[in-house]
Each structure stands twice: as structure tokens, then as C-alpha cells.
Design a protein around this motif. Sequence first.
Motif, PDB file in Angstrom:
ATOM      1  N   GLU A  14      -8.061  88.569  72.906  1.00 35.92           N
ATOM      2  CA  GLU A  14      -7.722  87.582  73.936  1.00 35.92           C
ATOM      3  C   GLU A  14      -6.236  87.633  74.281  1.00 35.92           C
ATOM      4  N   SER A  15      -5.755  88.811  74.611  1.00 35.56           N
ATOM      5  CA  SER A  15      -4.362  89.000  75.020  1.00 35.56           C
ATOM      6  C   SER A  15      -4.246  90.374  75.651  1.00 35.56           C
ATOM      7  N   GLN A  16      -3.073  90.687  76.191  1.00 34.48           N
ATOM      8  CA  GLN A  16      -2.873  91.977  76.844  1.00 34.48           C
ATOM      9  C   GLN A  16      -2.958  93.115  75.835  1.00 34.48           C
ATOM     10  N   TYR A  17      -3.497  94.229  76.283  1.00 38.91           N
ATOM     11  CA  TYR A  17      -3.574  95.412  75.424  1.00 38.91           C
ATOM     12  C   TYR A  17      -3.319  96.666  76.256  1.00 38.91           C
ATOM     13  N   PRO A  18      -2.384  97.497  75.817  1.00 37.14           N
ATOM     14  CA  PRO A  18      -1.452  97.231  74.721  1.00 37.14           C
ATOM     15  C   PRO A  18      -0.425  96.182  75.129  1.00 37.14           C
ATOM     16  N   SER A  19       0.127  95.486  74.145  1.00 36.78           N
ATOM     17  CA  SER A  19       1.044  94.393  74.431  1.00 36.78           C
ATOM     18  C   SER A  19       2.444  94.918  74.713  1.00 36.78           C
ATOM     19  N   PRO A  20       3.070  94.494  75.820  1.00 39.05           N
ATOM     20  CA  PRO A  20       4.448  94.920  76.085  1.00 39.05           C
ATOM     21  C   PRO A  20       5.429  94.363  75.074  1.00 39.05           C
ATOM     22  N   ALA A  21       5.051  93.254  74.419  1.00 42.03           N
ATOM     23  CA  ALA A  21       5.945  92.637  73.438  1.00 42.03           C
ATOM     24  C   ALA A  21       5.647  93.095  72.019  1.00 42.03           C
ATOM     25  N   VAL A  45     -12.229  98.650  73.659  1.00 44.66           N
ATOM     26  CA  VAL A  45     -11.442  97.414  73.610  1.00 44.66           C
ATOM     27  C   VAL A  45     -11.748  96.587  74.855  1.00 44.66           C
ATOM     28  N   LEU A  46     -12.020  95.303  74.656  1.00 41.33           N
ATOM     29  CA  LEU A  46     -12.302  94.380  75.755  1.00 41.33           C
ATOM     30  C   LEU A  46     -11.258  93.278  75.753  1.00 41.33           C
ATOM     31  N   THR A  47     -10.615  93.044  76.898  1.00 38.18           N
ATOM     32  CA  THR A  47      -9.503  92.103  76.968  1.00 38.18           C
ATOM     33  C   THR A  47      -9.414  91.528  78.385  1.00 38.18           C
ATOM     34  N   PRO A  48      -8.807  90.345  78.566  1.00 41.62           N
ATOM     35  CA  PRO A  48      -8.609  89.827  79.921  1.00 41.62           C
ATOM     36  C   PRO A  48      -7.555  90.646  80.674  1.00 41.62           C
ATOM     37  N   LEU A  49      -7.634  90.611  81.986  1.00 44.02           N
ATOM     38  CA  LEU A  49      -6.608  91.229  82.822  1.00 44.02           C
ATOM     39  C   LEU A  49      -5.569  90.164  83.138  1.00 44.02           C
ATOM     40  N   GLY A  50      -4.370  90.302  82.581  1.00 48.18           N
ATOM     41  CA  GLY A  50      -3.327  89.297  82.722  1.00 48.18           C
ATOM     42  C   GLY A  50      -2.870  89.101  84.159  1.00 48.18           C
ATOM     43  N   LYS A  51      -2.292  87.931  84.408  1.00 54.51           N
ATOM     44  CA  LYS A  51      -1.872  87.557  85.765  1.00 54.51           C
ATOM     45  C   LYS A  51      -0.855  88.527  86.335  1.00 54.51           C
ATOM     46  N   LEU A  52       0.125  88.909  85.533  1.00 53.13           N
ATOM     47  CA  LEU A  52       1.178  89.806  86.004  1.00 53.13           C
ATOM     48  C   LEU A  52       0.991  91.219  85.463  1.00 53.13           C
ATOM     49  N   ARG A  55      -2.354  96.721  85.642  1.00 52.08           N
ATOM     50  CA  ARG A  55      -3.115  97.762  84.981  1.00 52.08           C
ATOM     51  C   ARG A  55      -4.512  97.823  85.594  1.00 52.08           C
ATOM     52  N   ARG A  56      -5.179  98.938  85.364  1.00 49.88           N
ATOM     53  CA  ARG A  56      -6.518  99.108  85.910  1.00 49.88           C
ATOM     54  C   ARG A  56      -7.541  98.335  85.074  1.00 49.88           C
ATOM     55  N   PRO A  57      -8.598  97.828  85.700  1.00 49.69           N
ATOM     56  CA  PRO A  57      -9.637  97.130  84.943  1.00 49.69           C
ATOM     57  C   PRO A  57     -10.300  98.014  83.892  1.00 49.69           C
ATOM     58  N   ILE A  58     -10.414  99.304  84.180  1.00 49.57           N
ATOM     59  CA  ILE A  58     -10.969 100.245  83.217  1.00 49.57           C
ATOM     60  C   ILE A  58      -9.937 101.341  82.991  1.00 49.57           C
ATOM     61  N   ASP A  59      -9.571 101.526  81.723  1.00 46.71           N
ATOM     62  CA  ASP A  59      -8.454 102.395  81.395  1.00 46.71           C
ATOM     63  C   ASP A  59      -8.730 103.062  80.052  1.00 46.71           C
ATOM     64  N   ARG A  60      -7.810 103.890  79.615  1.00 48.35           N
ATOM     65  CA  ARG A  60      -7.867 104.471  78.274  1.00 48.35           C
ATOM     66  C   ARG A  60      -6.493 104.376  77.633  1.00 48.35           C
ATOM     67  N   VAL A  61      -6.467 104.025  76.345  1.00 52.33           N
ATOM     68  CA  VAL A  61      -5.243 103.983  75.550  1.00 52.33           C
ATOM     69  C   VAL A  61      -5.516 104.771  74.277  1.00 52.33           C
ATOM     70  N   ASP A  62      -4.760 105.803  74.030  1.00 53.41           N
ATOM     71  CA  ASP A  62      -4.992 106.694  72.885  1.00 53.41           C
ATOM     72  C   ASP A  62      -6.409 107.265  72.906  1.00 53.41           C
ATOM     73  N   GLY A  63      -6.958 107.466  74.095  1.00 49.49           N
ATOM     74  CA  GLY A  63      -8.312 107.979  74.208  1.00 49.49           C
ATOM     75  C   GLY A  63      -9.396 106.932  74.051  1.00 49.49           C
ATOM     76  N   CYS A  67     -11.516  97.915  78.628  1.00 46.11           N
ATOM     77  CA  CYS A  67     -12.109  97.187  79.746  1.00 46.11           C
ATOM     78  C   CYS A  67     -11.393  95.855  79.879  1.00 46.11           C
ATOM     79  N   ARG A  68     -10.848  95.592  81.068  1.00 46.49           N
ATOM     80  CA  ARG A  68     -10.102  94.354  81.306  1.00 46.49           C
ATOM     81  C   ARG A  68     -10.882  93.492  82.298  1.00 46.49           C
ATOM     82  N   LEU A  69     -11.152  92.262  81.903  1.00 46.47           N
ATOM     83  CA  LEU A  69     -11.952  91.358  82.715  1.00 46.47           C
ATOM     84  C   LEU A  69     -11.090  90.639  83.741  1.00 46.47           C
ATOM     85  N   ARG A  70     -11.445  90.768  85.007  1.00 48.31           N
ATOM     86  CA  ARG A  70     -10.738  90.030  86.057  1.00 48.31           C
ATOM     87  C   ARG A  70     -11.218  88.581  86.083  1.00 48.31           C
ATOM     88  N   TYR A  71     -10.298  87.678  86.388  1.00 48.71           N
ATOM     89  CA  TYR A  71     -10.657  86.263  86.550  1.00 48.71           C
ATOM     90  C   TYR A  71      -9.542  85.578  87.318  1.00 48.71           C
TER      91      TYR A  71
END
Length: 394
Positions: A14-21, A45-52, A55-63, A67-71
Amino acid sequence: MPEHPTLHVLMILESQYPSPAGGGAEAQVRTLARGLRARGHRVTVLTPLGKLEHRRPIDRVDGVPVCRLRYPHVPLLGSFVLWLRLAGFLWSRRTNYDAWHVHIAHYMGGVASALGGWLRQPVILKVSGWWELEKGVLSDGASLSQRIAFRCMRRASAWQAISSRIATALANKGVPLQAIVAIPNAVDTTRFQRRHSAVTPVGRRFLFVGRLVPEKGLDTLLRAFATASSADPLATLQLVGSGALAEPLAILARSLGIEGRIEFSGHRDDVAGALHAADVGVLPSRIEGLSNTLLECMSSGMPVVATRISGNEDFVRPGDNGWLCEPGDQQGLAACLASAMLLPVAEFGAMGDRARRCVEQKAGLDVVLDQLLGLYRQVPVVAVATVPVHGEGG
């Protein structure tokens, strides 16, 4: 015996992935995903798509597919839409995954636990830290919606407690003991090296890695370091990380007359390099779950000066592989720092070796993955059977 079949694990965050912080829960997801993939398993990995978040709704990180859920980012409405989209995702892909691993015990964890209980899907619910217990769904002052989410979470097949204090807190909240499993955060010890030759009799290098925020206790650390500095006038302290307190801490260092011995490095991507160059890890936090930095420092063969809080007390053994003091205790912290400055080189090296062995045995990546794979496969794992609850023990 035949080998276990490969698994496909859904990591819910329930947070951005990968996290900028560089958040701890996000770092753990990345560590576990890499480890599982190295063993031949699949991870999504399933995570929300943050307001700012651009990133793409469907992406790859380290292969790993992400999946990022829009809302809609609108109070109340946005949350309900996110929960509905999460439920829809899980329902439509109910046969795709062998287990759902929720990494923050919050509202998305409630949705996943409720649906997983109905579908008889293994749901492992991880309590990542103090926020869930003090401010979130598990807090004493939980709101009505948070209490409903907690009731939904009771349907999870297992609760991952990353520290003994968290295990006790869960038991005191009424979570069945047989559902609480003590599995700490994982650290990939192969990323870190021990440097005996780096330890010198004087001029030892102390290192803090983390966000520069109030709960890390850094004002107490600077004052304690100033007090202890007479034990080793050449000792230095490096602060790696960024945050709102960067400027106030720099002002405090100047007022204490130690600005020449404090290095503010800001955010660094090469944390392993900073660990490699240091002698002593420092974690003066007032509250934590289980710090990834603690595990990384000890994995690097460094003894650690830390506060006696959740997670720290499970790994740091005073006089054996580090030093502990009470949170906020400036004099106690100063005494620990001075002891680290004065410890003979031979004893220092042995203490660092014990620190690394402790982490390898309790939180090494392979050790943690073995336990988690048992949960994913719904194989009984040693649960927390002796957790003190209200009125029992301390």
C-alpha cells in the motif's frame, strides 16, 4: 523426495513501488522478490498508482511485473474505488497466484484478507512497523473503518511479526497465537563485506542511515556524540539520508561545536559503499518495527549502538555484538558511543564477526525465504507460542 513446485506469489504493497524515499517495506519487497526469483519462483507486485507518480500502470522492476491500480485521488471516494479495484483484481486473477503476501497491515490488507478467507487463498499479513500499531488499523484509537478493516484481517491465514514486540502486540490485540509467526525482515548478506583492517584504535567512523525525521532520535544522537567525543577526539559521524531535519540538525551540530566531525551525506543509492567505509552503526530511533539499516550494518560486520526498541533488542546483544540504551537517553547513548570508541581493536573485530553471524542465522535471506515459502505453501511454521499477553510477563 520430489522438489516442491515453483510458486507465483503476489506481493501487495500500500505505497509506491519502488519508493523514491527508500522506504523499509518497499525495500523488503524488492529483496524478497529478487530472492524468490533467484530460486525460480515467480513474483508480481500490486500497488496503488500514486497521485504524483508518473509511472505506467503495468511495469517491470528487476524483471518483476508491477501492477499499479488507478483510482481518483479524492478523499473517501478515492479509497472506496481503490478497494473495489483491488477486490476486482484479486477476484479476476484468483487462480493466478499461490499466495498473497500483504506487506503493510492497512486497508488493502483488510480487503485481501476478507477475500482470501472466502476463496481459501493463503494470505500472509505482515505488520511492518510502529505506524500500524500506533496510528493505523491496529491502534488503540482506531476509527470505525479501521476497526472494520481489522475484523477483515482476522481472516488472514498468518500474521508475520517482524519483532518479538510486534508479536506480543498482536497477541494483545486478540490475534490467535497460532496465526502469529515470528519472521524478521530479510537481508541479503552477500551484498555486504566485512573489513577487519578498517578498524583503527582512534578516529572510528560512526554511521547512521535513514530518514532525517523526529522519530529517528537524531537530535539526541548529536548531543550524545558531542558528550562522548572526548573519548576519541578524532571520531566522526556520518548521516546518510534526507529529510525535514537536515538543516536543524546542521545548526545543532554547529551549536555543539562538532560540525567538523559530522558529515551530512544526503540520500545515497550506494548504501553498501557507506557501510563498507564505516566502523560502527548507530540507530538511535525512538520507535521502529525492525530496521533494515540495523540488519545491513550487522551484516557488514559492524557492531551497532542502538536503542532498546522493537527489532533492535531481538538482534543486538549488549557486550556481545553491540550496545543498547533506552530511547531518548542522551547520557546512556553517550556512554555507549564512548565504549565503542574505546574498545580495543581485537575485541572490536570479534564483536563485528558476532554481529554478522547473528544476522546470517536469524535474518539471512535464505533463512527468511525458507520460512515464508512454508507459509505460502500452507505448511505449518513454528508459531509464536509463548507470547506474553495482558497480565503475563513483561
